[in-house]
Each structure stands twice: as C-alpha cells, then as structure tokens.
Design a protein around this motif. Structure first.
Motif, mmCIF file in Angstrom:
data_model
loop_
_atom_site.group_PDB
_atom_site.id
_atom_site.type_symbol
_atom_site.label_atom_id
_atom_site.label_comp_id
_atom_site.label_asym_id
_atom_site.label_seq_id
_atom_site.Cartn_x
_atom_site.Cartn_y
_atom_site.Cartn_z
ATOM 1 N N THR A 34 0.837 -1.212 0.000
ATOM 2 C CA THR A 34 0.000 0.000 0.000
ATOM 3 C C THR A 34 0.865 1.253 0.000
ATOM 4 O O THR A 34 0.497 2.251 -0.596
ATOM 5 C CB THR A 34 -0.985 0.023 1.189
ATOM 6 O OG1 THR A 34 -0.302 -0.373 2.373
ATOM 7 C CG2 THR A 34 -2.156 -0.892 0.946
ATOM 8 N N GLY A 35 2.043 1.202 0.658
ATOM 9 C CA GLY A 35 2.944 2.355 0.630
ATOM 10 C C GLY A 35 3.358 2.683 -0.805
ATOM 11 O O GLY A 35 3.312 3.839 -1.228
ATOM 12 N N ASP A 36 3.750 1.647 -1.569
ATOM 13 C CA ASP A 36 4.142 1.877 -2.973
ATOM 14 C C ASP A 36 2.961 2.384 -3.795
ATOM 15 O O ASP A 36 3.115 3.298 -4.618
ATOM 16 C CB ASP A 36 4.678 0.582 -3.609
ATOM 17 C CG ASP A 36 6.059 0.199 -3.083
ATOM 18 O OD1 ASP A 36 6.691 1.031 -2.385
ATOM 19 O OD2 ASP A 36 6.500 -0.930 -3.361
ATOM 20 N N LEU A 37 1.785 1.788 -3.585
ATOM 21 C CA LEU A 37 0.600 2.221 -4.353
ATOM 22 C C LEU A 37 0.277 3.685 -4.035
ATOM 23 O O LEU A 37 -0.040 4.469 -4.938
ATOM 24 C CB LEU A 37 -0.608 1.327 -4.040
ATOM 25 C CG LEU A 37 -0.517 -0.130 -4.522
ATOM 26 C CD1 LEU A 37 -1.665 -0.960 -3.947
ATOM 27 C CD2 LEU A 37 -0.537 -0.202 -6.056
ATOM 28 N N LEU A 38 0.398 4.044 -2.744
ATOM 29 C CA LEU A 38 0.105 5.431 -2.355
ATOM 30 C C LEU A 38 1.151 6.391 -2.914
ATOM 31 O O LEU A 38 0.812 7.471 -3.406
ATOM 32 C CB LEU A 38 0.037 5.555 -0.832
ATOM 33 C CG LEU A 38 -1.197 4.936 -0.173
ATOM 34 C CD1 LEU A 38 -1.017 4.851 1.346
ATOM 35 C CD2 LEU A 38 -2.454 5.742 -0.503
ATOM 36 N N ARG A 39 2.441 5.994 -2.864
ATOM 37 C CA ARG A 39 3.485 6.884 -3.411
ATOM 38 C C ARG A 39 3.296 7.074 -4.916
ATOM 39 O O ARG A 39 3.524 8.168 -5.438
ATOM 40 C CB ARG A 39 4.885 6.347 -3.085
ATOM 41 C CG ARG A 39 5.342 6.717 -1.668
ATOM 42 C CD ARG A 39 6.774 6.289 -1.379
ATOM 43 N NE ARG A 39 6.918 4.852 -1.271
ATOM 44 C CZ ARG A 39 6.628 4.151 -0.166
ATOM 45 N NH1 ARG A 39 6.229 4.759 0.928
ATOM 46 N NH2 ARG A 39 6.766 2.846 -0.144
ATOM 47 N N THR A 40 2.872 6.035 -5.621
ATOM 48 C CA THR A 40 2.588 6.181 -7.056
ATOM 49 C C THR A 40 1.440 7.165 -7.263
ATOM 50 O O THR A 40 1.504 8.042 -8.144
ATOM 51 C CB THR A 40 2.228 4.809 -7.670
ATOM 52 O OG1 THR A 40 3.340 3.938 -7.491
ATOM 53 C CG2 THR A 40 1.925 4.928 -9.157
ATOM 54 N N ALA A 41 0.394 7.050 -6.445
ATOM 55 C CA ALA A 41 -0.750 7.961 -6.572
ATOM 56 C C ALA A 41 -0.326 9.405 -6.305
ATOM 57 O O ALA A 41 -0.764 10.338 -6.998
ATOM 58 C CB ALA A 41 -1.862 7.541 -5.610
ATOM 59 N N VAL A 42 0.570 9.604 -5.337
ATOM 60 C CA VAL A 42 1.063 10.956 -5.034
ATOM 61 C C VAL A 42 1.857 11.493 -6.225
ATOM 62 O O VAL A 42 1.648 12.617 -6.679
ATOM 63 C CB VAL A 42 1.941 10.960 -3.755
ATOM 64 C CG1 VAL A 42 2.659 12.294 -3.583
ATOM 65 C CG2 VAL A 42 1.092 10.640 -2.517
ATOM 66 N N ARG A 43 2.736 10.643 -6.768
ATOM 67 C CA ARG A 43 3.587 11.050 -7.890
ATOM 68 C C ARG A 43 2.744 11.407 -9.106
ATOM 69 O O ARG A 43 3.015 12.363 -9.817
ATOM 70 C CB ARG A 43 4.569 9.923 -8.211
ATOM 71 C CG ARG A 43 5.806 10.362 -8.955
ATOM 72 C CD ARG A 43 6.865 9.254 -8.980
ATOM 73 N NE ARG A 43 6.321 7.982 -9.382
ATOM 74 C CZ ARG A 43 6.348 6.874 -8.633
ATOM 75 N NH1 ARG A 43 6.903 6.896 -7.428
ATOM 76 N NH2 ARG A 43 5.835 5.757 -9.081
ATOM 77 N N GLU A 44 1.700 10.642 -9.333
ATOM 78 C CA GLU A 44 0.855 10.883 -10.510
ATOM 79 C C GLU A 44 -0.171 11.969 -10.276
ATOM 80 O O GLU A 44 -0.895 12.351 -11.200
ATOM 81 C CB GLU A 44 0.172 9.565 -10.925
ATOM 82 C CG GLU A 44 1.190 8.558 -11.467
ATOM 83 C CD GLU A 44 0.566 7.202 -11.798
ATOM 84 O OE1 GLU A 44 -0.596 6.962 -11.390
ATOM 85 O OE2 GLU A 44 1.265 6.403 -12.453
ATOM 86 N N GLY A 45 -0.269 12.444 -9.029
ATOM 87 C CA GLY A 45 -1.189 13.543 -8.741
ATOM 88 C C GLY A 45 -2.654 13.177 -8.882
ATOM 89 O O GLY A 45 -3.487 14.029 -9.203
ATOM 90 N N THR A 46 -3.005 11.914 -8.635
ATOM 91 C CA THR A 46 -4.416 11.514 -8.676
ATOM 92 C C THR A 46 -5.145 12.096 -7.466
ATOM 93 O O THR A 46 -4.519 12.545 -6.499
ATOM 94 C CB THR A 46 -4.564 9.978 -8.626
ATOM 95 O OG1 THR A 46 -4.066 9.522 -7.364
ATOM 96 C CG2 THR A 46 -3.767 9.300 -9.743
ATOM 97 N N ASP A 47 -6.499 12.076 -7.501
ATOM 98 C CA ASP A 47 -7.284 12.561 -6.365
ATOM 99 C C ASP A 47 -6.842 11.887 -5.072
ATOM 100 O O ASP A 47 -6.655 12.531 -4.043
ATOM 101 C CB ASP A 47 -8.784 12.257 -6.576
ATOM 102 C CG ASP A 47 -9.421 13.262 -7.532
ATOM 103 O OD1 ASP A 47 -8.742 14.270 -7.857
ATOM 104 O OD2 ASP A 47 -10.568 13.027 -7.954
#
Ligand code: ADP
Length: 184
Positions: A34-47
């Motif tokens: 989940t940490g990696d999934l969340l960091r990807t979401a942060v990097r991609e600027g998703t909601d």
C-alpha cells in the motif's frame, strides 16, 4: 505448492519491502504494497494521491476508506492466485475489513509474518534510507503509530493462529530463509 496468501507485518524500517522482493519469487505471488501504491498515486497527482500526501508527510495513517478502496481493487484481481501484502492491514479495523473481503471471495490468509527489530536499529535504518518521509520527527510519529495502531494486529492474528514471529536482525538472505522455513 498451494497458492499462498500472506501478510507482512512489522514497524517502519523492519524490512518488509526488502523481504517481499526476496520471497515473492520463491512463492510465485504478486507483492502488494500500500505504501508503494500510495506513493505512485502521489507522484501521478491523482485525487487519492492529493488526499493521501499530507497524512504521509506527517507520518499519520491515511484514512481507512482511501486505502481500502485501493486494496479492494487489487485483491479483486489477485486474491484467487495468492498475494504477499505489505503495509496492509495497518490497524485492527483494516484487519477486519481484509478478513471480510477475503471471505466474500471464499479464501483466507495462510500466514502473517511479523518482523521484529529493536527501535534503535529501526531509526538507524530509516535515517539511512532517506525517503522524503524519513525525517527524524516523522520517523518518531510512524513508530508511535505502529505501537498504538498496528502492533495490536499481532494479538488479532495470534488469536487466529496465523502469526509467525520472525527475528528481523541479520542479512536480508538470513531473514528470508527464516521466513521461508516458517511458511513452507
Ligand atoms: P513504512 O513501513 O516505512 O512506514 P510504507 O511504505 O508502508 O512505509 O508506508 C508509508 C506511509 O503510507 C505510511 O506512513 C502511511 O502514511 C501510508 N500508508 C501505507 N499503508 C497504509 C495503510 N494500510 N493505511 C493507512 N496508511 C497507510
């Protein structure tokens, strides 16, 4: 060997990600962090990333509903074929949600591997790693969150006879051998 469904549990810096990389091939299952999934979401600027970032920067847990949405999506695809979960569940409510999600799919966890590492060693490892949330004050907060919210999951899984406690000190290879000997 049967399909395996396992959770990696342990404080920040315990080596969950390192062990996941070493053992996922041996187990032939995908690694879901989940940490990696969340960091990807942060990097991609998703909601989701925009909502999660502030919590992560402060060392707080991201609200359950955001993380559960992520995990529900991934498990829908992976639950049948097995998985290695890293960073989820992180509190008892998430543990109960996971149990329910798996029940709906008609499967169950096989093992919860808990990596034990003393606090002083954790702080040294995290300060050496240098991720953006690895500052001294955030590390302290994450260790406190682990003690208060995540550690109670050990009891939760001990009650279900799923807990496998592993000494997390040593070389990555030594530790992965300890894990493999407990889960095979
Ligand atoms: P570490 O194990 O080093 O703390 P992770 O990559 O697992 O690092 O998590 C980094 C951050 O992501 C956490 O501090 C938290 O803010 C967030 N996070 C990850 N998984 C979860 C989760 N299951 N529930 C809530 N927040 C989470």
């Amino acid at each position: 060997m049967d399909v395996m469904r396992a959770v990696l549990l342990g404080p920040p810096g315990a080596g969950k990600g390192t062990q996941a990389d070493l053992i996922r091939e041996a187990l032939g299952v995908p690694h879901i962090s989940t940490g990696d999934l969340l960091r990807t979401a942060v990097r991609e600027g998703t909601d989701l990333g925009i909502q999660a970032k502030g919590y992560m920067d402060r060392g707080k847990l991201v609200p359950d509903e955001l993380v559960v949405g992520l995990i529900r999506e991934r498990l829908a695809g992976d639950a049948a074929g097995g998985f290695l979960l890293d960073g989820f569940p992180r509190n008892v409510a998430q543990g109960e949600t996971l149990e329910q999600l798996l029940q709906e799919t008609g499967v169950a966890l096989d093992h919860v591997v808990s990596l034990a590492v003393p606090d002083g060693e954790l702080i040294d490892r995290l300060l050496g790693r240098g991720r953006s949330d690895d500052t001294e004050s955030t590390i302290r907060e994450r260790l406190a969150v682990y003690e208060g919210e995540t550690a109670p999951l050990c009891e939760f899984y001990r009650d279900r006879s799923l807990l496998r406690e592993i000494d997390g000190l040593g070389t990555p290879e030594e530790i992965s051998r300890r894990i493999m000997s407990r889960v095979n």
